[in-house]
Design an enzyme around this catalytic site. Structure first.
Site, PDB file in Angstrom:
ATOM      1  N   GLY A   1       0.821  -1.202   0.000  1.00  0.00           N
ATOM      2  CA  GLY A   1       0.000   0.000   0.000  1.00  0.00           C
ATOM      3  C   GLY A   1       0.857   1.254   0.000  1.00  0.00           C
ATOM      4  N   SER A   2       0.349   2.297   0.617  1.00  0.00           N
ATOM      5  CA  SER A   2       1.010   3.592   0.522  1.00  0.00           C
ATOM      6  C   SER A   2       2.310   3.689   1.302  1.00  0.00           C
ATOM      7  CB  SER A   2       0.052   4.697   0.986  1.00  0.00           C
ATOM      8  OG  SER A   2      -1.029   4.819   0.076  1.00  0.00           O
ATOM      9  N   THR A   3       2.663   2.694   2.126  1.00  0.00           N
ATOM     10  CA  THR A   3       3.983   2.732   2.756  1.00  0.00           C
ATOM     11  C   THR A   3       5.080   2.655   1.699  1.00  0.00           C
ATOM     12  OG1 THR A   3       3.972   0.325   3.090  1.00  0.00           O
ATOM     13  CG2 THR A   3       3.168   1.698   4.902  1.00  0.00           C
TER      14      THR A   3
ATOM     15  N   LYS B   1       5.173   4.326  -0.878  1.00  0.00           N
ATOM     16  CA  LYS B   1       5.422   5.670  -1.393  1.00  0.00           C
ATOM     17  C   LYS B   1       6.735   6.255  -0.862  1.00  0.00           C
ATOM     18  CE  LYS B   1       0.508   6.614  -2.096  1.00  0.00           C
ATOM     19  NZ  LYS B   1      -0.710   7.235  -1.553  1.00  0.00           N
TER      20      LYS B   1
END
Length: 608
Positions: free
Chosen positions: A337-339, A341
């Site tokens: 997921g957005s980790t 990023k």
């Protein structure tokens, strides 16, 4: 009593164990001698029938030997053939003696040259051609024997230590139960596993219950070893070094060897906090010291009690259940997921693709590569810079950023953090995955930059990560771009407390330069102070973090993620936590990680 059909199909395993490498090789040489003598018999046989029969019998005998020995040593797939003259079984012994009798009959006194030239024979030239073919068969049999010896040497010499430490290897357990096995302790002195005398043997006990179960593992006479019980078995079991004459006397007297203690890098206070954060949920939590790579906490849920493995094995190992034996922190792959990023942002800044002030459109939905990329829950943000895009975790911005970087740069940055290589930790660990850049579509690249694997091609879709890998990403940023080798063993001590070996910090990989790491740190601090990670904020401590909410395949549920390190100005703790099908990272994972960070910071300040 441990090898099935040891007197028949697997008797060569007993030969190799009892006679060792030289004895087993001697047996192979004996078979080779029989084959060579049989081929010599074929060469001097009185008739064509006898010659061909002899060659066929030798081929049968030689291949039978090769198949069973090669099968037992895994050179080839094993089949149900007996080892000639060694495997137990009346029919087998009788058949092989008949084979020898036929060879002996074929080798009766050779004929004169005149008989070779008689009508009905093959003639002298035919005999020479037959001899040439016998030499070919001899060379083939010799080559097969050489292959057996080479493979046997590989198994009994090259792979000896690995096979001895294999979790399923219970061969040496009977001897080990008769001696005191070393203890496994946390770095703050809590005993996780110890041996206690029970009559003439020693029992393995776990005073702390299930604390650190996946790291400690289990030690079962039926199901073998796992975790540190397997990885450090040689140290725990102890080995007589024969460094003095007293060692020789003790060995002759049959006195047991006392095992060594293994001190882990785990801190019991951090480990308890990590396990409490996972309580009642499925997921994993990893806590590291980014300066050294020491693992301060490693928890997986659901967990188990190592003392109950024998009685609850069927339940614990059931594939249809919650799989408590699976170490989700090291073995399970999740969409990050957005980790992820953090990886995308690091690559974009270090590659000069963008700066923190670079602005991007942040609509709730955007078409990239002919398909949509959307923000979680459809939020729209207008034109924003990368600082705001990170703190608010805007998918559409990072999708554009990934496309600007290109597949090679994105995958290259992930590999710089360790993707594609198994982290060199003492326990088995899965390798985090990225696709082959050339196979990625523009749409897949966009979603990969967001942390969601969507591709369908020969290489695996990515990113797919272990919680350990995401903890290493956070630790790499915290440590000025250098990812240290993760390790679980602090030191090994003998029974008198003398240190025999210690682990020293080692660099594993360089993820980025210090300037980029500092910039990413500042942006991650903003994500906690005024962004999606606000629930992880600790009063008086600057926390750098990143939330993540990952779709779990076709499931409507999402995995909640949070990665962080603190204090941001001088990081000493890095953490990654994932909660399966638990919801939104900022709402669930961030507050779950907060007490873990606090426990780790407190433990580092207090006495050990």
């Amino acid at each position: 009593g441990r090898i099935p059909f040891v007197e028949t199909d697997f008797i060569f395993a007993a030969v190799g164990e009892e006679l060792g490498l030289l004895g087993a090789v001697a047996l192979i040489v004996a078979y080779l001698v029989i084959c060579m003598r049989g081929l010599a018999t074929a060469a001097r046989a009185r008739s064509d029938m006898a010659a061909f029969s002899a060659i066929g019998l030798v081929a049968t005998f030689g291949l039978q030997t090769f198949v069973i020995i090669g099968g037992v040593t895994r050179l080839i797939p094993l089949t149900g053939i007996t080892l000639p003259f060694v495997s137990y079984g009346g029919s087998s012994v009788i058949s092989n003696f008949i084979l020898l009798a036929l060879l002996a009959r074929a080798g009766d006194a050779a004929s004169e040259d005149a008989e070779l030239l008689s009508i009905g024979g093959t003639g002298l030239l035919g005999r020479l051609a037959l001899a040439q073919r016998v030499r070919v068969v001899a060379a083939l049999v010799s080559a097969l024997s050489v292959a057996l010896v080479a493979n046997l040497t590989y198994v009994q010499v090259v792979r000896a230590d690995a096979l001895a430490a294999h979790p399923a290897n219970t061969r040496g357990l009977a001897e080990e139960w008769a001696q005191a096995r070393g203890s496994i302790l946390t770095r703050d002195g809590v005993i996780l596993a110890e041996s206690v005398r029970a009559g003439s043997k020693f029992e393995r006990r776990y005073p702390a219950g299930s604390l650190g179960a996946h790291v400690v593992g289990y030690y079962s006479p039926t199901y073998g070893r796992a975790g540190m019980e397997a990885a450090t078995n040689e140290a725990l079991a102890g080995r007589r070094q024969f460094a003095s004459f007293q060692d020789v006397i003790d060995a002759a007297a049959g006195l047991p060897v006392v095992g060594n203690d293994v001190v882990l890098t785990l801190d019991s206070r951090v480990q308890r906090a990590a396990e409490k954060a996972l309580s009642g949920r499925r997921g994993a939590c990893v806590v590291l010291d980014p300066r050294t790579g020491a693992v301060l906490g490693l928890a997986s849920s659901p967990t188990y009690a190592p003392s109950e493995v024998d009685e609850r094995w069927k339940t614990l190992s059931s594939a249809s259940g919650p799989a408590p034996l699976v170490d989700r922190a090291l073995s399970s792959l999740y969409p990050p997921g957005s980790t992820f990023k953090v990886v995308t942002l690091t690559g974009a800044l270090s590659g000069g693709v963008a700066e923190p002030s670079s602005r991007y459109a942040g609509p709730g939905r955007i078409e990239i590569g002919g398909a949509p990329v959307t923000n979680f829950e459809g939020g729209s943000y207008g034109s924003i810079d990368l600082v705001k895009a990170t703190s608010s975790s805007v998918n559409t911005v990072f999708a554009q950023l990934a496309v600007d970087m290109g597949a090679d740069a994105l995958v290259g940055q992930a590999e710089a953090f360790g993707f594609g290589d198994a982290p060199p930790i003492e326990l088995p660990v899965a390798t985090s995955l990225m696709p082959v850049p050339a196979e990625m579509t523009t749409w897949e690249l966009a979603w990969a930059g967001v942390g969601q694997p969507v591709g369908e091609h020969a290489s695996p879709p990515g990113p797919q990560v272990t919680p350990l890998q995401m903890a290493l990403v956070a630790a790499g940023v915290a440590n000025d771009g250098v990812v240290m080798r993760p390790h679980l063993i602090a030191e090994v001590r003998d029974e008198g407390g003398r240190t025999l070996a210690t682990s020293s910090p080692k660099r594993w990989t360089v993820a980025t330069d210090p300037e980029t790491a500092d910039t990413v740190t500042d942006i991650m601090v903003r994500a906690v102070t005024s962004g999606s990670g606000a629930r992880a904020a600790i009063p008086g401590v600057a926390v750098a973090g990143k939330t993540g909410t990952a779709e779990a395949g076709k499931s409507v549920n999402t995995h909640a993620w949070f990665v962080a390190f603190a204090p941001a100005e001088n990081p000493t703790v890095a953490v990654a936590i994932v909660l399966e099908n638990a919801g939104v990272g900022g709402r669930v994972a961030a507050p779950a990680a907060k007490p873990v960070l606090q426990a780790a910071l407190s433990a580092q300040k207090g006495p050990r």
